[in-house]
Write a protein that holds these residues in place. Sequence first.
Motif, PDB file in Angstrom:
ATOM      1  N   HIS A  88      -7.621   0.323   5.505  1.00  0.00           N
ATOM      2  CA  HIS A  88      -7.110  -0.003   4.173  1.00  0.00           C
ATOM      3  C   HIS A  88      -5.771  -0.734   4.159  1.00  0.00           C
ATOM      4  O   HIS A  88      -5.433  -1.342   3.143  1.00  0.00           O
ATOM      5  CB  HIS A  88      -6.979   1.281   3.348  1.00  0.00           C
ATOM      6  CG  HIS A  88      -8.247   2.064   3.239  1.00  0.00           C
ATOM      7  ND1 HIS A  88      -9.308   1.663   2.450  1.00  0.00           N
ATOM      8  CD2 HIS A  88      -8.638   3.221   3.849  1.00  0.00           C
ATOM      9  CE1 HIS A  88     -10.295   2.537   2.563  1.00  0.00           C
ATOM     10  NE2 HIS A  88      -9.914   3.484   3.409  1.00  0.00           N
ATOM     11  N   SER A 116       0.799  -1.218   0.000  1.00  0.00           N
ATOM     12  CA  SER A 116       0.000   0.000   0.000  1.00  0.00           C
ATOM     13  C   SER A 116       0.835   1.272   0.000  1.00  0.00           C
ATOM     14  O   SER A 116       0.298   2.354  -0.228  1.00  0.00           O
ATOM     15  CB  SER A 116      -0.932   0.013   1.223  1.00  0.00           C
ATOM     16  OG  SER A 116      -1.823  -1.076   1.187  1.00  0.00           O
ATOM     17  N   LEU A 176       0.172  -5.689  -8.010  1.00  0.00           N
ATOM     18  CA  LEU A 176      -0.509  -4.877  -7.005  1.00  0.00           C
ATOM     19  C   LEU A 176      -0.152  -3.404  -7.147  1.00  0.00           C
ATOM     20  O   LEU A 176      -1.028  -2.533  -7.155  1.00  0.00           O
ATOM     21  CB  LEU A 176      -0.127  -5.362  -5.603  1.00  0.00           C
ATOM     22  CG  LEU A 176      -0.746  -6.672  -5.135  1.00  0.00           C
ATOM     23  CD1 LEU A 176      -0.010  -7.187  -3.903  1.00  0.00           C
ATOM     24  CD2 LEU A 176      -2.227  -6.494  -4.835  1.00  0.00           C
ATOM     25  N   GLU A 190      -6.079   2.786  -8.429  1.00  0.00           N
ATOM     26  CA  GLU A 190      -7.195   2.030  -7.862  1.00  0.00           C
ATOM     27  C   GLU A 190      -7.177   2.025  -6.341  1.00  0.00           C
ATOM     28  O   GLU A 190      -8.207   1.734  -5.711  1.00  0.00           O
ATOM     29  CB  GLU A 190      -7.172   0.590  -8.392  1.00  0.00           C
ATOM     30  CG  GLU A 190      -7.390   0.489  -9.898  1.00  0.00           C
ATOM     31  CD  GLU A 190      -7.369  -0.945 -10.398  1.00  0.00           C
ATOM     32  OE1 GLU A 190      -7.817  -1.846  -9.655  1.00  0.00           O
ATOM     33  OE2 GLU A 190      -6.894  -1.168 -11.532  1.00  0.00           O
ATOM     34  N   GLY A 191      -6.016   2.332  -5.748  1.00  0.00           N
ATOM     35  CA  GLY A 191      -5.914   2.334  -4.304  1.00  0.00           C
ATOM     36  C   GLY A 191      -5.848   0.929  -3.730  1.00  0.00           C
ATOM     37  O   GLY A 191      -6.065  -0.062  -4.440  1.00  0.00           O
ATOM     38  N   PRO A 192      -5.575   0.803  -2.421  1.00  0.00           N
ATOM     39  CA  PRO A 192      -5.444  -0.512  -1.796  1.00  0.00           C
ATOM     40  C   PRO A 192      -6.797  -1.144  -1.486  1.00  0.00           C
ATOM     41  O   PRO A 192      -7.125  -1.451  -0.339  1.00  0.00           O
ATOM     42  CB  PRO A 192      -4.649  -0.209  -0.524  1.00  0.00           C
ATOM     43  CG  PRO A 192      -5.060   1.182  -0.164  1.00  0.00           C
ATOM     44  CD  PRO A 192      -5.258   1.901  -1.484  1.00  0.00           C
ATOM     45  N   THR A 193      -7.592  -1.319  -2.534  1.00  0.00           N
ATOM     46  CA  THR A 193      -8.950  -1.837  -2.387  1.00  0.00           C
ATOM     47  C   THR A 193      -8.979  -3.340  -2.634  1.00  0.00           C
ATOM     48  O   THR A 193      -8.074  -3.920  -3.248  1.00  0.00           O
ATOM     49  CB  THR A 193      -9.894  -1.164  -3.391  1.00  0.00           C
ATOM     50  OG1 THR A 193      -9.457  -1.490  -4.714  1.00  0.00           O
ATOM     51  CG2 THR A 193      -9.881   0.355  -3.213  1.00  0.00           C
ATOM     52  N   ALA A 240      -8.860  -3.999  -6.338  1.00  0.00           N
ATOM     53  CA  ALA A 240      -7.523  -3.908  -6.929  1.00  0.00           C
ATOM     54  C   ALA A 240      -6.721  -5.169  -6.651  1.00  0.00           C
ATOM     55  O   ALA A 240      -6.019  -5.691  -7.533  1.00  0.00           O
ATOM     56  CB  ALA A 240      -6.791  -2.682  -6.387  1.00  0.00           C
ATOM     57  N   ARG A 283      -1.702  -1.572 -10.120  1.00  0.00           N
ATOM     58  CA  ARG A 283      -3.116  -1.243  -9.931  1.00  0.00           C
ATOM     59  C   ARG A 283      -3.321  -0.202  -8.823  1.00  0.00           C
ATOM     60  O   ARG A 283      -4.043   0.790  -9.007  1.00  0.00           O
ATOM     61  CB  ARG A 283      -3.913  -2.517  -9.622  1.00  0.00           C
ATOM     62  CG  ARG A 283      -4.113  -3.415 -10.823  1.00  0.00           C
ATOM     63  CD  ARG A 283      -4.888  -4.667 -10.478  1.00  0.00           C
ATOM     64  NE  ARG A 283      -5.242  -5.439 -11.660  1.00  0.00           N
ATOM     65  CZ  ARG A 283      -6.332  -5.237 -12.392  1.00  0.00           C
ATOM     66  NH1 ARG A 283      -7.192  -4.288 -12.058  1.00  0.00           N
ATOM     67  NH2 ARG A 283      -6.586  -5.980 -13.461  1.00  0.00           N
ATOM     68  N   ILE A 284      -2.682  -0.439  -7.678  1.00  0.00           N
ATOM     69  CA  ILE A 284      -2.904   0.443  -6.524  1.00  0.00           C
ATOM     70  C   ILE A 284      -2.376   1.840  -6.776  1.00  0.00           C
ATOM     71  O   ILE A 284      -3.056   2.834  -6.481  1.00  0.00           O
ATOM     72  CB  ILE A 284      -2.246  -0.162  -5.269  1.00  0.00           C
ATOM     73  CG1 ILE A 284      -2.983  -1.436  -4.835  1.00  0.00           C
ATOM     74  CG2 ILE A 284      -2.226   0.848  -4.119  1.00  0.00           C
ATOM     75  CD1 ILE A 284      -2.287  -2.209  -3.735  1.00  0.00           C
ATOM     76  N   HIS A 285      -1.174   1.935  -7.343  1.00  0.00           N
ATOM     77  CA  HIS A 285      -0.501   3.230  -7.470  1.00  0.00           C
ATOM     78  C   HIS A 285      -0.559   3.796  -8.896  1.00  0.00           C
ATOM     79  O   HIS A 285      -1.085   4.888  -9.109  1.00  0.00           O
ATOM     80  CB  HIS A 285       0.955   3.097  -7.004  1.00  0.00           C
ATOM     81  CG  HIS A 285       1.081   2.551  -5.620  1.00  0.00           C
ATOM     82  ND1 HIS A 285       0.584   3.217  -4.520  1.00  0.00           N
ATOM     83  CD2 HIS A 285       1.620   1.397  -5.158  1.00  0.00           C
ATOM     84  CE1 HIS A 285       0.826   2.498  -3.426  1.00  0.00           C
ATOM     85  NE2 HIS A 285       1.442   1.396  -3.790  1.00  0.00           N
ATOM     86  N   PRO A 328      -4.525  -5.870   2.084  1.00  0.00           N
ATOM     87  CA  PRO A 328      -3.520  -6.281   1.099  1.00  0.00           C
ATOM     88  C   PRO A 328      -2.387  -7.115   1.684  1.00  0.00           C
ATOM     89  O   PRO A 328      -1.986  -8.122   1.081  1.00  0.00           O
ATOM     90  CB  PRO A 328      -3.014  -4.942   0.550  1.00  0.00           C
ATOM     91  CG  PRO A 328      -4.170  -4.006   0.725  1.00  0.00           C
ATOM     92  CD  PRO A 328      -4.802  -4.417   2.025  1.00  0.00           C
TER      93      PRO A 328
END
Length: 218
Positions: free
Chosen positions: A73, A22, A100, A109-112, A115, A103-105, A77
């Motif tokens: 959050h 994250s 990860l 998409e964030g640490p969802t 994602a 997608r996240i960064h 992950p």
Amino acid sequence: MSENVAQTTNGKTPVDFWFDPSCPWAWMTSRWVLEVEKVRDIEVRWHLMSLGVLNEDKLDELPEEYRDFLTNHAWGPVRVVIAAQQEHGAAVLGDLYTALGTRIHNQGEGPTKEAVAGALKDVNLPASLLDHWDATPYEAELRASHKEGIEKVGQEVGTPVIAVPGTDGEQVAFFGPVVTPAPKGEAAARLWDGTLLVASTPGFYEIKRTRTAGPSFE
């Protein structure tokens, strides 16, 4: 667990890298280290650490926004990643982290959970790993991995942590460097050489540079 050896089995110098998926700063540093891997004789070995674990005893001291991130959050992950490592081997960590982080960064998409689900699909890992999102039987392994990394540098820093073999056989470990955007090619190599020179200097403690810009994911 990492091994304190001077070389990997293929003759390259091992670079142990602890990350929380994250953390945007760890993500940038990881992309830099992968650039270094192209131009220096090193091999990155990935390990998990947790900003949730690091800050769990001081939540009341943190700004509300960061406290919300850690509480709501940060845990999902890392639980999924430690489950992937335990059930499918440490070799999956590099590709999973790349999926990860992209997608996240990079894609915002964030640490969802969505994602992380997408990242698992991207690297052909089972969607059932998402069952660990809210709780995992591998929490002891997560905490052990985190402890191994953070104890090399102290509780006052965060992620990433990097450790490399020193000239005397003992590991040289450091937090960071925090760098954005991630340099490439020979620029990446020069930063690596300089970081190792500074980190391996006896008595060296800390270096900081003032800047106000956030991470760049370009």
